[in-house]
Structures are given as C-alpha cells and as structure tokens.
Design a protein around this motif. Structure first.
Motif, PDB file in Angstrom:
ATOM      1  N   ASP A 156      48.432  35.901  44.118  1.00 53.80           N
ATOM      2  CA  ASP A 156      47.937  35.159  45.272  1.00 53.80           C
ATOM      3  C   ASP A 156      48.359  35.784  46.601  1.00 53.80           C
ATOM      4  OD1 ASP A 156      46.673  32.807  43.897  1.00 53.80           O
ATOM      5  OD2 ASP A 156      48.706  32.600  43.106  1.00 53.80           O
ATOM      6  N   ILE A 157      48.753  37.042  46.580  1.00 50.91           N
ATOM      7  CA  ILE A 157      49.149  37.752  47.786  1.00 50.91           C
ATOM      8  C   ILE A 157      48.730  39.210  47.666  1.00 50.91           C
ATOM      9  CG2 ILE A 157      51.478  38.154  46.857  1.00 50.91           C
ATOM     10  CD1 ILE A 157      52.545  38.050  49.726  1.00 50.91           C
ATOM     11  N   TYR A 158      48.364  39.821  48.785  1.00 52.54           N
ATOM     12  CA  TYR A 158      47.863  41.194  48.762  1.00 52.54           C
ATOM     13  C   TYR A 158      48.903  42.170  48.224  1.00 52.54           C
ATOM     14  CZ  TYR A 158      50.656  42.080  52.963  1.00 52.54           C
ATOM     15  OH  TYR A 158      51.703  42.220  53.845  1.00 52.54           O
ATOM     16  N   TRP A 202      45.882  34.908  56.790  1.00 46.84           N
ATOM     17  CA  TRP A 202      46.111  36.294  57.176  1.00 46.84           C
ATOM     18  C   TRP A 202      46.885  36.253  58.488  1.00 46.84           C
ATOM     19  CZ3 TRP A 202      41.758  33.992  55.496  1.00 46.84           C
ATOM     20  CH2 TRP A 202      41.098  34.522  54.377  1.00 46.84           C
ATOM     21  N   ASP A 203      48.099  36.761  58.509  1.00 46.73           N
ATOM     22  CA  ASP A 203      48.885  36.646  59.748  1.00 46.73           C
ATOM     23  C   ASP A 203      48.334  37.591  60.820  1.00 46.73           C
ATOM     24  OD1 ASP A 203      49.995  39.188  59.342  1.00 46.73           O
ATOM     25  OD2 ASP A 203      51.778  38.376  58.362  1.00 46.73           O
ATOM     26  N   TYR A 204      48.906  37.487  62.006  1.00 50.89           N
ATOM     27  CA  TYR A 204      48.368  38.207  63.161  1.00 50.89           C
ATOM     28  C   TYR A 204      48.894  39.637  63.288  1.00 50.89           C
ATOM     29  CZ  TYR A 204      46.906  33.531  64.732  1.00 50.89           C
ATOM     30  OH  TYR A 204      46.333  32.275  64.821  1.00 50.89           O
ATOM     31  N   PHE A 205      49.728  40.062  62.353  1.00 52.59           N
ATOM     32  CA  PHE A 205      50.387  41.355  62.483  1.00 52.59           C
ATOM     33  C   PHE A 205      49.698  42.451  61.662  1.00 52.59           C
ATOM     34  CE2 PHE A 205      53.632  37.958  62.750  1.00 52.59           C
ATOM     35  CZ  PHE A 205      53.944  38.096  64.099  1.00 52.59           C
ATOM     36  N   ARG A 206      49.823  43.687  62.139  1.00 50.46           N
ATOM     37  CA  ARG A 206      49.456  44.890  61.399  1.00 50.46           C
ATOM     38  C   ARG A 206      48.035  44.837  60.809  1.00 50.46           C
ATOM     39  NH1 ARG A 206      54.639  43.636  60.503  1.00 50.46           N
ATOM     40  NH2 ARG A 206      54.189  42.449  58.622  1.00 50.46           N
ATOM     41  N   GLN A 207      47.125  44.230  61.579  1.00 49.81           N
ATOM     42  CA  GLN A 207      45.716  44.154  61.180  1.00 49.81           C
ATOM     43  C   GLN A 207      45.521  43.581  59.766  1.00 49.81           C
ATOM     44  OE1 GLN A 207      44.350  48.277  61.913  1.00 49.81           O
ATOM     45  NE2 GLN A 207      43.182  47.423  63.636  1.00 49.81           N
ATOM     46  N   HIS A 208      46.297  42.583  59.445  1.00 47.77           N
ATOM     47  CA  HIS A 208      46.197  41.994  58.105  1.00 47.77           C
ATOM     48  C   HIS A 208      44.833  41.362  57.851  1.00 47.77           C
ATOM     49  CE1 HIS A 208      50.773  41.721  57.063  1.00 47.77           C
ATOM     50  NE2 HIS A 208      50.289  42.950  57.030  1.00 47.77           N
ATOM     51  N   TRP A 209      44.212  40.785  58.874  1.00 45.69           N
ATOM     52  CA  TRP A 209      42.872  40.224  58.676  1.00 45.69           C
ATOM     53  C   TRP A 209      41.864  41.338  58.419  1.00 45.69           C
ATOM     54  CZ3 TRP A 209      39.492  37.005  57.135  1.00 45.69           C
ATOM     55  CH2 TRP A 209      38.168  37.059  57.597  1.00 45.69           C
ATOM     56  N   GLU A 210      41.891  42.366  59.251  1.00 46.72           N
ATOM     57  CA  GLU A 210      40.930  43.455  59.110  1.00 46.72           C
ATOM     58  C   GLU A 210      41.083  44.178  57.769  1.00 46.72           C
ATOM     59  OE1 GLU A 210      41.500  42.435  63.328  1.00 46.72           O
ATOM     60  OE2 GLU A 210      42.848  42.817  61.632  1.00 46.72           O
ATOM     61  N   ASP A 236      35.975  29.354  53.742  1.00 47.23           N
ATOM     62  CA  ASP A 236      35.085  29.753  54.836  1.00 47.23           C
ATOM     63  C   ASP A 236      35.754  30.867  55.629  1.00 47.23           C
ATOM     64  OD1 ASP A 236      33.129  27.927  54.123  1.00 47.23           O
ATOM     65  OD2 ASP A 236      33.937  26.340  55.394  1.00 47.23           O
ATOM     66  N   ARG A 237      35.690  32.073  55.087  1.00 48.19           N
ATOM     67  CA  ARG A 237      36.394  33.225  55.654  1.00 48.19           C
ATOM     68  C   ARG A 237      35.931  33.562  57.070  1.00 48.19           C
ATOM     69  NH1 ARG A 237      38.748  37.441  52.608  1.00 48.19           N
ATOM     70  NH2 ARG A 237      37.662  38.846  54.051  1.00 48.19           N
ATOM     71  N   TRP A 238      34.694  33.313  57.365  1.00 45.25           N
ATOM     72  CA  TRP A 238      34.158  33.711  58.657  1.00 45.25           C
ATOM     73  C   TRP A 238      34.936  33.099  59.824  1.00 45.25           C
ATOM     74  CZ3 TRP A 238      32.395  30.171  62.183  1.00 45.25           C
ATOM     75  CH2 TRP A 238      32.076  28.897  61.716  1.00 45.25           C
ATOM     76  N   VAL A 239      35.535  31.923  59.584  1.00 46.22           N
ATOM     77  CA  VAL A 239      36.275  31.239  60.646  1.00 46.22           C
ATOM     78  C   VAL A 239      37.448  32.089  61.116  1.00 46.22           C
ATOM     79  CG1 VAL A 239      37.582  29.153  61.218  1.00 46.22           C
ATOM     80  CG2 VAL A 239      35.578  28.989  59.739  1.00 46.22           C
ATOM     81  N   ARG A 240      38.105  32.787  60.185  1.00 49.09           N
ATOM     82  CA  ARG A 240      39.266  33.613  60.539  1.00 49.09           C
ATOM     83  C   ARG A 240      38.871  34.804  61.413  1.00 49.09           C
ATOM     84  NH1 ARG A 240      42.581  36.149  62.306  1.00 49.09           N
ATOM     85  NH2 ARG A 240      44.677  36.723  61.542  1.00 49.09           N
ATOM     86  N   ASP A 247      45.358  31.506  62.084  1.00 56.65           N
ATOM     87  CA  ASP A 247      45.663  32.503  61.057  1.00 56.65           C
ATOM     88  C   ASP A 247      45.298  32.016  59.656  1.00 56.65           C
ATOM     89  OD1 ASP A 247      47.658  30.616  61.279  1.00 56.65           O
ATOM     90  OD2 ASP A 247      49.292  32.054  61.544  1.00 56.65           O
ATOM     91  N   HIS A 248      44.763  30.790  59.568  1.00 57.69           N
ATOM     92  CA  HIS A 248      44.245  30.240  58.309  1.00 57.69           C
ATOM     93  C   HIS A 248      42.725  30.140  58.386  1.00 57.69           C
ATOM     94  CE1 HIS A 248      48.147  28.433  56.731  1.00 57.69           C
ATOM     95  NE2 HIS A 248      48.452  28.702  57.996  1.00 57.69           N
ATOM     96  N   ALA A 249      42.079  30.119  57.229  1.00 53.91           N
ATOM     97  CA  ALA A 249      40.662  29.787  57.136  1.00 53.91           C
ATOM     98  C   ALA A 249      40.522  28.508  56.306  1.00 53.91           C
ATOM     99  CB  ALA A 249      39.887  30.927  56.472  1.00 53.91           C
ATOM    100  N   PRO A 250      39.489  27.717  56.560  1.00 58.89           N
ATOM    101  CA  PRO A 250      39.313  26.480  55.790  1.00 58.89           C
ATOM    102  C   PRO A 250      39.048  26.759  54.308  1.00 58.89           C
ATOM    103  CG  PRO A 250      37.973  26.456  57.792  1.00 58.89           C
ATOM    104  CD  PRO A 250      38.461  27.864  57.606  1.00 58.89           C
ATOM    105  N   ALA A 251      39.758  26.056  53.455  1.00 59.59           N
ATOM    106  CA  ALA A 251      39.483  26.077  52.020  1.00 59.59           C
ATOM    107  C   ALA A 251      38.811  24.762  51.656  1.00 59.59           C
ATOM    108  CB  ALA A 251      40.777  26.254  51.232  1.00 59.59           C
ATOM    109  N   TRP A 252      37.926  24.792  50.666  1.00 64.41           N
ATOM    110  CA  TRP A 252      37.152  23.585  50.384  1.00 64.41           C
ATOM    111  C   TRP A 252      36.811  23.459  48.898  1.00 64.41           C
ATOM    112  CZ3 TRP A 252      32.613  25.083  48.182  1.00 64.41           C
ATOM    113  CH2 TRP A 252      32.142  26.355  48.505  1.00 64.41           C
ATOM    114  N   VAL A 253      36.427  22.249  48.547  1.00 60.58           N
ATOM    115  CA  VAL A 253      35.972  21.952  47.193  1.00 60.58           C
ATOM    116  C   VAL A 253      34.778  21.015  47.289  1.00 60.58           C
ATOM    117  CG1 VAL A 253      37.561  19.993  46.934  1.00 60.58           C
ATOM    118  CG2 VAL A 253      36.674  21.129  44.898  1.00 60.58           C
ATOM    119  N   GLU A 254      33.793  21.208  46.420  1.00 61.97           N
ATOM    120  CA  GLU A 254      32.635  20.317  46.353  1.00 61.97           C
ATOM    121  C   GLU A 254      32.759  19.432  45.121  1.00 61.97           C
ATOM    122  OE1 GLU A 254      29.005  22.501  46.438  1.00 61.97           O
ATOM    123  OE2 GLU A 254      29.115  22.907  48.588  1.00 61.97           O
TER     124      GLU A 254
END
Length: 323
Positions: A156-158, A202-210, A236-240, A247-254
């Motif tokens: 569960d971690i890169y 994805w934290d704000y450091f070292r281009q972790h999102w990119e 919903d990754r696009w939010v990040r 630094d979070h994106a929404p997680a969801w369940v239907e």
C-alpha cells in the motif's frame, strides 16, 4: 449510493476545490477530515447552496471532521469517540443517512515516534477497535470511513524504505488495523483491487504526485451486510492534480441500497413469520392447557357428585336399646 471520504486539509482554503469536486462527481455522502477550522468557521452556507446538508465537529487550526449528505440532512448519532472523556480532539463524528450508520474518523498521525504522540495514536486506535466491535454487534449496517493514518501493508506504499521510521508504517499501527479488519470489516478499496496498487495520498515533497509515489491511508470499512451490497470502489485521482490541492484524493465506494433494504425487509418478514408461528404455537398450547384443565375440573366435579350420592343411599345404623 456513492459514499466518499476526503481529507480536505483545510476546508476554508480549499473550499473551491471541494465545491468543484462535489459538482463534478456528485457523491451522495461525504466524510471530511482535517477541517482545520472551529465550528463557527465551517462554510455551512456554501455547502448548503451546493445541495448538501451537513453536520460538523470542528477545532481551531487542526483536526475536525464533517459528514455531508446530498439533498438530505445527516442525523447525528455520536460526537467524539467513546472511551476517554478527557480527549478533546475533534476526530470522530457519526450519523445516520439513508438507513446507514456512518462513522467519519480522523485517526491520529502519531509522529514523531516513539513518543507521546505515537502513544496517543495507539490508545485512540484501541478505543476505535472496542467501539467498532459494539457497532458490529448492534446489527446495524455500518460504514467506518476516514483517514486512518496507517499504511496496512508494504503493498500500500510506493516504497517503504524511506518511511520505515514513520508512525504510519509501524508494526503496532498495522497490527491495530489488522485486528480491526479481523472483527469482520471489509476494506472496500482492497476488495475492489486485490492485486493492484492504489493510493489515496501523495505528499508535497520530491514530486511524489507527479511520480505517483503514493500511500493508501484513507479507508472505507464496511460491515458484512453493507459489504454484500458493494458495487464498485475507487479514488478520484484527478482532484489531487488540481491547483492548490489537498495531499489526499477522495476515496469512494458505491453501494446498492435497494439490496440492503431488500435484505432488511426479508429479515423483518422472517422475524414477523417466526413471531406469528410462535404466537400460533402459544395459542395452541394455551388451548390444550385450558381443555385439560376443564377436563380435570369436570372429573373432579363428577367424583364429588358420586361421593355425595353414595353417602345419601347408605342405610342408617339402628340404635340398640337395653331392657
């Protein structure tokens, strides 16, 4: 129902991003964490104009949780996690929405560790485990959604190497999460993606999102009857990737609530049928008892009558007189 959890990381500064996501994705229920605002600063009017009823439990500068419901008003059932009356952190809020009991939580981060913050994290986790057991035992359909601040496994971690000392990966934190799941909760994201890495932070450091160097720390846990209705889950990754994002994106369940309602109706029908049968059995037993009692009474009356008749027919003994 689309039910989401989103660590907004400051609701006042990221309100435009929240409203944009609500408009685009239209989740039915939203659990927010890390409001970083006192109750009076919660943007209730703006959220109401977006079509959502809300309850919230704020705190100045940090913490804070809220539950939003589209075209509905969440009915608050609990404010604060039980087990420590001296805990003043705004980390747990619970409400009933559309037949579901929804717990929104923001588990302590615990850094730096070791130390008092990590001790508090584990103590809070223990309280959650105890309370979650009570929720399961209640029989209500329950969802526990929020930022758990725990990476369940290395999958569960890169890359866990640079996070080995972090409170999110400590064996004690992971053990608490595993014990919680062992009660019978379903981790919806892992259920949906059993063999795929999926991240929510994805934290704000070292281009972790990119670089997609993320972690999965936002979880939606479903009680067994709710898990049976799960249709889909995701992030919903696009939010990040939006400007000034959390630094979070929404997680969801239907969830298929019609199925849940059907199951509840079936249970109610069975209970009603069992109650009717029990009532019929009781009536039959009472009737048999009454007949038996009447027969016994009749026999007793008959014996009494026979006894009286026998006494009346018996000749009177003659008295002998002396001469």
């Amino acid at each position: 129902m689309k039910l989401a959890t989103f660590n907004i990381n400051g609701i006042r500064s990221r309100l435009p991003a929240l409203l944009a996501w609500l408009e685009r994705e239209a989740p039915d229920v939203v659990c927010l964490q890390e409001l970083k605002a006192p109750d009076a600063a919660f943007p209730a009017a703006e959220i109401d104009r977006a079509g959502y009823g809300a309850i919230w439990h704020g705190q100045a500068s940090w913490n804070g949780v809220a539950i939003l419901a589209r075209d509905a008003q969440p009915v608050e059932t609990r404010r604060g996690l039980p087990g420590d009356p001296d805990d003043t952190h705004s980390r747990y809020l619970e409400a009933a929405v559309d037949g579901l009991l929804i717990g929104c939580l923001y588990l302590p981060n615990g850094n730096p560790q070791p130390g008092p913050r990590f001790d508090y994290k584990l103590a809070w986790f223990e309280r959650l485990i105890v309370y979650a057991r009570k929720l399961l035992d209640s029989g209500h359909p329950v969802v526990l959604a929020g930022d758990y601040n725990v990476v369940p496994t290395d999958f569960d971690i890169y890359n866990p190497r640079s996070w080995l000392k972090d409170a999110l990966l400590q064996p004690e934190s992971r053990d608490c999460y595993a014990r919680l799941l062992a009660q019978g909760w379903t981790d919806s994201l892992r259920k949906r993606y059993p063999d795929e890495q999926i991240f929510t932070f994805w934290d704000y450091f070292r281009q972790h999102w990119e670089r997609n160097s993320g972690l999965r720390i936002d979880h939606l846990l479903l009680s067994p009857q709710v898990a049976a209705t799960m249709r889909n889950a995701g992030v919903d990754r696009w939010v990040r990737g939006e400007p000034h994002a959390s630094d979070h994106a929404p997680a969801w369940v239907e969830l298929d609530l019609e199925r849940l309602a059907g199951d509840a109706a079936e249970v109610a029908t069975k209970a009603s049928t069992n109650a009717t049968r029990a009532g019929e059995v009781k009536k039959t037993a009472l009737k048999k008892a009454a007949v038996k009692k009447a027969a016994v009474k009749k026999t007793a009356v008959k014996k009494t009558a026979v006894g009286k008749a026998s006494t009346a027919k018996r000749p009177t003994a003659s008295r002998k007189t002396g001469k």
